[in-house]
Design a protein around this motif. Structure first.
Motif, short mmCIF file in Angstrom:
data_model
loop_
_atom_site.label_atom_id
_atom_site.label_comp_id
_atom_site.label_asym_id
_atom_site.label_seq_id
_atom_site.Cartn_x
_atom_site.Cartn_y
_atom_site.Cartn_z
N LEU A 1 1.24 -0.97 0.06
CA LEU A 1 -0.02 0.35 -0.21
C LEU A 1 0.54 1.16 -0.02
O LEU A 1 0.12 2.24 -0.46
CB LEU A 1 -0.92 0.05 0.96
CG LEU A 1 -1.89 -0.99 0.84
CD1 LEU A 1 -2.69 -0.89 2.76
CD2 LEU A 1 -2.61 -1.25 0.16
N LEU A 2 1.85 0.95 0.43
CA LEU A 2 2.64 3.00 0.44
C LEU A 2 3.44 2.82 -0.32
O LEU A 2 3.83 3.84 -1.43
CB LEU A 2 4.00 2.28 1.88
CG LEU A 2 5.36 3.19 1.77
CD1 LEU A 2 4.53 4.19 2.24
CD2 LEU A 2 6.18 2.40 2.76
N ASP A 3 3.75 1.39 -1.46
CA ASP A 3 3.87 1.60 -2.53
C ASP A 3 3.41 2.09 -3.30
O ASP A 3 3.56 2.98 -4.73
CB ASP A 3 5.04 0.91 -3.16
CG ASP A 3 6.09 -0.20 -2.17
OD1 ASP A 3 6.71 0.49 -1.84
OD2 ASP A 3 6.46 -1.32 -2.79
N ARG A 4 2.34 2.07 -3.13
CA ARG A 4 0.61 2.60 -4.65
C ARG A 4 0.74 3.26 -4.22
O ARG A 4 0.44 4.17 -4.60
CB ARG A 4 -0.73 1.10 -4.47
CG ARG A 4 -1.71 1.61 -4.11
CD ARG A 4 -1.38 1.35 -6.10
NE ARG A 4 -2.66 1.73 -6.80
CZ ARG A 4 -2.49 2.87 -7.16
NH1 ARG A 4 -2.14 3.87 -7.24
NH2 ARG A 4 -3.96 3.32 -8.28
N HIS A 5 0.75 4.24 -2.93
CA HIS A 5 0.28 5.89 -2.88
C HIS A 5 1.96 6.44 -3.21
O HIS A 5 1.40 7.51 -3.45
CB HIS A 5 0.67 5.54 -0.92
CG HIS A 5 0.71 7.04 -0.65
ND1 HIS A 5 -0.89 7.51 -1.06
CD2 HIS A 5 1.19 7.73 0.54
CE1 HIS A 5 -0.58 9.11 -0.47
NE2 HIS A 5 0.58 9.25 0.20
N VAL A 6 2.65 6.09 -3.00
CA VAL A 6 4.25 7.15 -3.97
C VAL A 6 4.05 6.98 -5.05
O VAL A 6 3.52 8.07 -6.19
CB VAL A 6 5.17 6.14 -3.63
CG1 VAL A 6 6.75 6.49 -4.63
CG2 VAL A 6 5.85 6.21 -2.34
N ALA B 1 0.78 1.55 -11.97
CA ALA B 1 -0.89 1.21 -10.75
C ALA B 1 -1.48 -0.58 -11.38
O ALA B 1 -1.54 -1.33 -10.76
CB ALA B 1 -1.69 1.97 -11.30
N ALA C 1 1.25 6.66 -6.74
CA ALA C 1 -0.60 7.98 -7.36
C ALA C 1 0.09 8.73 -6.99
O ALA C 1 -0.64 9.74 -7.30
CB ALA C 1 -1.23 7.32 -6.17
N THR C 2 0.82 9.16 -6.07
CA THR C 2 1.22 10.71 -5.63
C THR C 2 2.22 11.08 -6.41
O THR C 2 2.55 12.78 -7.03
CB THR C 2 1.60 11.15 -3.93
OG1 THR C 2 2.62 9.60 -4.09
CG2 THR C 2 0.20 10.64 -3.80
N TRP D 1 -2.01 -3.84 -9.27
CA TRP D 1 -3.05 -4.21 -8.45
C TRP D 1 -3.00 -5.74 -8.92
O TRP D 1 -3.53 -6.10 -8.34
CB TRP D 1 -3.96 -3.91 -10.19
CG TRP D 1 -4.80 -2.53 -9.64
CD1 TRP D 1 -4.70 -1.47 -9.77
CD2 TRP D 1 -6.10 -2.46 -8.46
NE1 TRP D 1 -5.55 -0.33 -9.46
CE2 TRP D 1 -6.41 -0.52 -8.45
CE3 TRP D 1 -6.75 -3.62 -7.37
CZ2 TRP D 1 -7.69 -0.76 -7.40
CZ3 TRP D 1 -7.82 -2.90 -6.72
CH2 TRP D 1 -8.41 -1.64 -6.52
#
Length: 224
Positions: free
Chosen positions: A92-97, A111, A99-100, A115
């Motif tokens: 989730l941390l990597d996904r947040h990075v 992305a 995405a931002t 998933w």
């Protein structure tokens, strides 16, 4: 008529047992201060469900059986649970990075990759409980076994994940079922399905069927 009555009686007995098992899960979670209680309580639920589905060798009291499993699995269940929690946090941390941060053309590809990794990790997570209840192995080996299970048996792992996801969706639509069945219903459905596939090895004949756990894979469990 008798068959229908017997089916309803059996369904009621299963529902009552799952309800009592969920109450014990709540008690076991609180007994560990939630932080240290939720994973041993979950492991105890899978242990009881496993015994029920494999057939009991002797009568047992649900509360005593749950408490025994809770104490026995306390360290291993916490280690396994927080290992998966760490994997989810990292994902989730990597996904947040991703995405931002503006990564240009690589952003959509990454992305999509995250998933796929999330689906893979979910399959591992829902399989870890039944596998940990059935195999007496260390935490690293159980994590690896869960990953190999998803890779080697994608269809079975996918159906297992879908079954659990369906229960969670039903909980979302009918939230009143959550305090009634909680973790007990998806745990029972998951282990019942995996046991029905024949991928989990049968216990050896020299030990009580519902008590022993497998340590060495057989031809039934290769790739599991």
């Amino acid at each position: 008529m008798n068959a229908l009555l017997g089916w309803h009686t059996r369904l009621g007995e299963v529902g009552l047992r799952l309800f009592l098992l969920h109450l014990l899960w709540l008690g076991g979670t609180l007994a560990g201060g939630v932080v240290l209680g939720v994973f041993p309580a979950t492991a105890a639920v899978y242990t009881v469900v496993r015994r029920d589905l494999m057939g009991r060798d002797e009568p047992s009291r649900l509360r005593e059986e749950f408490a025994t499993a809770w104490r026995r699995e306390f360290r291993a269940a916490n280690a396994l649970g927080y290992a998966f929690l760490a994997l989810w946090a990292l994902l989730l941390l990597d996904r947040h990075v991703v995405a931002t941060v503006d990564l240009g053309a690589a952003g959509p590809a990454l992305a999509g990759l995250f998933w796929l990794l999330a689906v893979f990790l979910f399959g591992m997570s829902v399989a870890a409980g039944p596998l940990a209840a059935h195999f007496a192995e260390s935490v690293p080996k159980l994590v690896v076994r869960s990953a190999l299970f998803v890779l080697a048996r994608p269809l079975v792992a996918g159906l297992n994940a879908v079954a659990v996801a369906v229960v969670l969706c039903v909980y979302y639509v009918v939230p009143g079922l959550v305090p009634v069945f909680g973790i007990a219903a998806p745990a029972c459905l998951s282990f019942a399905y995996l046991w029905s596939t024949g991928l989990l090895p049968r216990p050896k004949e020299d030990q009580p069927a519902a008590m022993r756990r497998t340590t060495t894979p057989t031809s039934h469990s290769e790739g599991a």
